[in-house]
Write an enzyme that holds these catalytic residues in place. Sequence first.
Site, mmCIF file in Angstrom:
data_model
loop_
_atom_site.group_PDB
_atom_site.id
_atom_site.type_symbol
_atom_site.label_atom_id
_atom_site.label_comp_id
_atom_site.label_asym_id
_atom_site.label_seq_id
_atom_site.Cartn_x
_atom_site.Cartn_y
_atom_site.Cartn_z
ATOM 1 N N HIS A 1 0.821 -1.207 0.000
ATOM 2 C CA HIS A 1 0.000 0.000 0.000
ATOM 3 C C HIS A 1 0.854 1.255 0.000
ATOM 4 O O HIS A 1 0.445 2.289 -0.483
ATOM 5 C CB HIS A 1 -0.906 0.050 1.231
ATOM 6 C CG HIS A 1 -1.754 -1.161 1.401
ATOM 7 N ND1 HIS A 1 -2.764 -1.471 0.528
ATOM 8 C CD2 HIS A 1 -1.735 -2.142 2.323
ATOM 9 C CE1 HIS A 1 -3.336 -2.606 0.913
ATOM 10 N NE2 HIS A 1 -2.737 -3.023 1.998
ATOM 11 N N HIS B 1 3.362 10.490 7.092
ATOM 12 C CA HIS B 1 2.812 10.246 8.431
ATOM 13 C C HIS B 1 3.872 9.619 9.323
ATOM 14 O O HIS B 1 4.394 8.556 9.000
ATOM 15 C CB HIS B 1 1.610 9.304 8.350
ATOM 16 C CG HIS B 1 0.414 9.933 7.716
ATOM 17 N ND1 HIS B 1 -0.633 9.214 7.192
ATOM 18 C CD2 HIS B 1 0.100 11.247 7.543
ATOM 19 C CE1 HIS B 1 -1.544 10.065 6.716
ATOM 20 N NE2 HIS B 1 -1.112 11.293 6.906
ATOM 21 N N HIS C 1 5.546 6.724 6.942
ATOM 22 C CA HIS C 1 5.177 6.231 5.608
ATOM 23 C C HIS C 1 4.556 7.382 4.807
ATOM 24 O O HIS C 1 4.396 8.482 5.319
ATOM 25 C CB HIS C 1 4.197 5.056 5.734
ATOM 26 C CG HIS C 1 2.927 5.445 6.408
ATOM 27 N ND1 HIS C 1 2.720 5.266 7.757
ATOM 28 C CD2 HIS C 1 1.811 6.039 5.941
ATOM 29 C CE1 HIS C 1 1.523 5.735 8.074
ATOM 30 N NE2 HIS C 1 0.946 6.213 6.993
ATOM 31 N N THR D 1 -6.058 6.009 8.768
ATOM 32 C CA THR D 1 -6.693 6.295 7.476
ATOM 33 C C THR D 1 -6.781 5.055 6.585
ATOM 34 O O THR D 1 -7.199 5.162 5.430
ATOM 35 C CB THR D 1 -5.943 7.418 6.721
ATOM 36 O OG1 THR D 1 -4.630 6.947 6.393
ATOM 37 C CG2 THR D 1 -5.843 8.677 7.559
ATOM 38 N N THR D 2 -6.356 3.923 7.117
ATOM 39 C CA THR D 2 -6.485 2.675 6.359
ATOM 40 C C THR D 2 -7.150 1.644 7.283
ATOM 41 O O THR D 2 -7.136 1.819 8.505
ATOM 42 C CB THR D 2 -5.107 2.149 5.902
ATOM 43 O OG1 THR D 2 -4.249 2.046 7.044
ATOM 44 C CG2 THR D 2 -4.472 3.064 4.876
ATOM 45 N N HIS E 1 1.740 8.910 1.676
ATOM 46 C CA HIS E 1 0.500 8.798 0.894
ATOM 47 C C HIS E 1 0.644 9.725 -0.299
ATOM 48 O O HIS E 1 1.061 10.862 -0.149
ATOM 49 C CB HIS E 1 -0.699 9.241 1.725
ATOM 50 C CG HIS E 1 -0.957 8.359 2.901
ATOM 51 N ND1 HIS E 1 -1.783 7.264 2.840
ATOM 52 C CD2 HIS E 1 -0.468 8.393 4.161
ATOM 53 C CE1 HIS E 1 -1.810 6.672 4.023
ATOM 54 N NE2 HIS E 1 -1.015 7.328 4.852
HETATM 55 ZN ZN LIG Z 1 -0.800 7.195 6.803
#
Ligand SMILES: [Zn+2]
Length: 493
Positions: free
Chosen positions: A87, A141, A115, A225-226, A117
């Site tokens: 992801h 993040h 990580h 958020t996931t 996005h």
């Molecule tokens: Zn994130």
Amino acid sequence: MGFLSVVLWLSLGLIVKDAAASDWCYTGCEHTPTHWKEMSGSFCGESKQSPININTSVVRTDTKLLDFTFVNFSDKDVIESITNNGHTVKCILKANAVEVSGGGLNGTYSTIQFHFHWGDTEHHPGSEHTVNGERYPMEMHVVSLKKGLTADEAQERPDGIAVLGFFINATEDGHMSEAWETLTSYLGNISEIDKTVEVNKKISISDLIGHVNLSKFYRYMGSLTTPNCSEAVVWTVFHEPISVKSDVIIHDNSPSKWHLLPDSHCGGEHQSPINIDKGSVEMDESLNAFKFTNFDNKHAISYMINTGHTVKCVLKDDLVEVSGGGLGHDYFTLQFHFHWGNESQDSEGSEHTVDFKRYPMEVHIVHKRKDLTLDEALMTPDGLAVLGFFIEAEQTSNGHSDSDETAHRTSSNREAWQKLTNYLSTIEDIDSEVKVTNEISIDDLLGSVKSYYRYSGSLTTPSCNEAVVWTVFEESVKVDHDLIVVLQDWNAA
Ligand SMILES: [Zn+2]
Ligand SMILES: [Zn+2]
């Protein structure tokens, strides 16, 4: 001075997604974001979900939010490994090495990973959080757990997890720090899902954050958020973006198509939109009539989606086509979407202007050359063709003569627009989509307009690829004033 070009064009096209190995995704599997809530044990779709749009006009100043204390953020040996989890790119930190406290956090948090996005081209390119509706190209993040809690325990507490969110912006001239070059140099080694490599080069978190003012931030209580979207996160979103050279902006969220965009093209020489100066437009005899295939098909629209900055109508695959019009190639029609400006940016209305006149709205119908994949098309000067239509309110009262033909056209068009805008109330959440079952054809919406302007330009949103043959129709499409208001209001909602 030499540009150190970090051209990492990761072609992961060979990875076929195994549905069993990953039960959620952004695109291309059963559980896309709108379906995350259906997964077992999921909190997705509940009341305190992240990301959010930060509306700066309703933000309050909280004097209790003092400065943060960061422990070992500037240590160059704390990043243990970097992994492709299918992801995102995740950097795992050494255990118990990095901490954050202060900044209004209730206690000390151990930082475990960070990580990125970067959105996807299908839905919304860019950051997860938005500020006044605006998205940055990327977001980082930095994730910390309340000290002493396991990851599972932290998810049970409303403030068990603290995430520091940094927007990442692309600059052409801005310096790209060595740390980013070093970090991205690892990406080529983790092109396969679940691949992890050890990080042995010297990079600190502070090096990556650069000069961001760490005392200016937004705070709210939200969620992961996931999936499983646990509502256990104290969010800190910093006002100032991290500026990196555009080479490192990661592009396309679909794991099978991970790319580091070799270059964001925004700011290039052939950028759209433009002002069309009628005085300098030349007639071109080679521009013939368009041939539209299935523009009259009333079942060509598959679904409508709220992308977070517009409403997009996605067409069924390989059904609608355009050729002629001096394009020189055959194109499939992929989608159409609307632009009606942005109040906060003081740019209300169409993107293109004619002699600096702005129309209330503009529709873009996006096409891809039939002989190219989307990735190839984005890298080819005429890989994409966009048809732009200005939309304005029809004048009904002031003695405008209505021939039978225009009256007829207007009524079918009014009905089609009505049907289309009726769907808007069902997709008020970002990323929500609705299947289009009502009979609406593109012709119904746009009627017949003939003369057009032609120029070579770009996508009007990041990464601004200069891959677009633009056609902007001279005559505007007339719709009910009410319908324009409906769309503009929907944006504000
Ligand atoms: Zn994130
Ligand atoms: Zn557009």
